[in-house]
Design a protein around this motif. Structure first.
Motif, mmCIF file in Angstrom:
data_model
loop_
_atom_site.group_PDB
_atom_site.id
_atom_site.type_symbol
_atom_site.label_atom_id
_atom_site.label_comp_id
_atom_site.label_asym_id
_atom_site.label_seq_id
_atom_site.Cartn_x
_atom_site.Cartn_y
_atom_site.Cartn_z
ATOM 1 N N ILE A 1 13.202 36.871 79.101
ATOM 2 C CA ILE A 1 13.129 37.520 80.712
ATOM 3 C C ILE A 1 12.893 38.836 80.711
ATOM 4 O O ILE A 1 12.055 39.453 81.376
ATOM 5 N N ALA B 1 16.667 33.016 78.966
ATOM 6 C CA ALA B 1 17.022 31.843 79.808
ATOM 7 C C ALA B 1 16.919 30.811 78.882
ATOM 8 O O ALA B 1 15.865 30.359 78.154
ATOM 9 N N ARG C 1 17.786 40.086 78.022
ATOM 10 C CA ARG C 1 18.068 38.842 78.974
ATOM 11 C C ARG C 1 17.281 37.729 78.601
ATOM 12 O O ARG C 1 15.941 37.835 78.354
ATOM 13 N N ASP D 1 21.745 31.399 81.435
ATOM 14 C CA ASP D 1 21.089 32.626 81.474
ATOM 15 C C ASP D 1 22.112 33.522 80.222
ATOM 16 O O ASP D 1 23.318 33.425 80.206
ATOM 17 N N GLY E 1 27.171 34.583 79.207
ATOM 18 C CA GLY E 1 26.355 33.253 78.874
ATOM 19 C C GLY E 1 26.627 32.687 77.662
ATOM 20 O O GLY E 1 25.819 32.122 77.299
ATOM 21 N N HIS F 1 22.608 37.233 78.577
ATOM 22 C CA HIS F 1 22.513 38.599 78.556
ATOM 23 C C HIS F 1 23.518 39.366 77.610
ATOM 24 O O HIS F 1 24.853 39.131 77.597
#
Length: 261
Positions: free
Chosen positions: A249, A12, A10, A66, A42, A68
């Motif tokens: 993240i 950002a 994950r 975001d 994303g 993932h």
């Protein structure tokens, strides 16, 4: 050995960026993905391309906000233990053309700067014993210390500081082997029994007409490795290359054996 792999990444992205992802298990003679699935949120359209020397698969994508990625696989590993002690080192003039690039220095493996050290520390013997002696020297003289190096750290830096993580140990072994005239390449892998679980970096050495795995850290059994990619150094085997700014993240890797112990 049958292994189940679960990787979850994950990130950002503060702005739209290009991403090159390589986290899928490669299909090779000693490892076969039976069932694998990659799900990514994303992103823009995916484009798959082959990895170095046709090993594994990279995926280009455009990401924003975001990000993932979730990868799951069951992989059958059929890798019998091989003792490389007596395997001969192939003379440079007899090497096949496809392995010659793995003799040369690269960004993180400055093999030419280790030639005098290798000639003095590992003289004579043209067999795999020389490579195992190099791996043993690395374990005895380097401290495995997470956080002690970064993406700029090269084999020479590690040799001087005497500390690093798996990729640093692998860079140094590949550099020493190349300095001795032995083709060596890095491999990224999922590793059963690696503690703490993470992506792992090991080395493949060209001996007697084939590539053989060597892990200078000895942190995971060789028969429990599932290779993802191969290349000259960490540049080629990075699980994720982001062309722009991104914030990590969370990242979790799990590898478990599902056919007994």
């Amino acid at each position: 050995m049958r292994l189940r792999i679960d990787a979850d990444l994950r990130y950002a992205m503060s702005e739209p960026v290009d991403v090159l992802l390589m986290i899928e298990a490669a299909e090779l003679p000693d490892q076969t993905p039976i069932d694998d699935r990659l799900a990514i949120d994303g992103i823009g359209p995916l484009r798959a391309i082959a990895g170095e020397d046709g090993v594994g698969r990279r995926r280009w994508m455009r990401a924003d906000g975001d990000f993932h990625a979730h990868y799951q696989a069951v992989v059958e590993v059929d890798r019998r233990p091989v003792t490389i002690d007596e395997l001969p080192i192939t003379p440079r003039r007899e090497l096949p053309p496809e392995v010659i690039p793995y003799l040369w220095p690269s960004r993180y493996c400055e093999a030419d700067r280790f030639e005098a050290f290798v000639a003095r520390e590992f003289p004579g013997d043209n067999h795999g014993r020389k490579i195992l002696a190099m791996a043993r020297w690395i374990r005895e003289h380097l401290d495995y210390r997470p956080g002690s190096t970064d993406v700029r750290t090269t084999a020479v830096d590690v040799f001087v500081s005497r500390q690093g993580v798996c990729r640093d140990f692998a860079h140094l072994l590949a550099s020493l082997a190349r300095a001795a005239g032995v083709p060596a390449r890095l491999a990224s892998a999922y590793a059963w029994r690696l503690d703490p679980p993470d992506f792992h970096a090991v080395v493949e050495i060209w001996l007697a007409g084939d590539w053989y795995l060597v892990d200078p850290t000895e942190l995971a059994p060789l028969d429990g490795l599932v290779r993802i990619a191969i290349g000259r150094d960490a540049t080629d085997i990075a699980f994720m290359t982001i062309f722009g700014a991104a914030e990590l993240i969370e990242q979790t890797i799990r590898v478990e054996r599902i056919d007994g112990d």
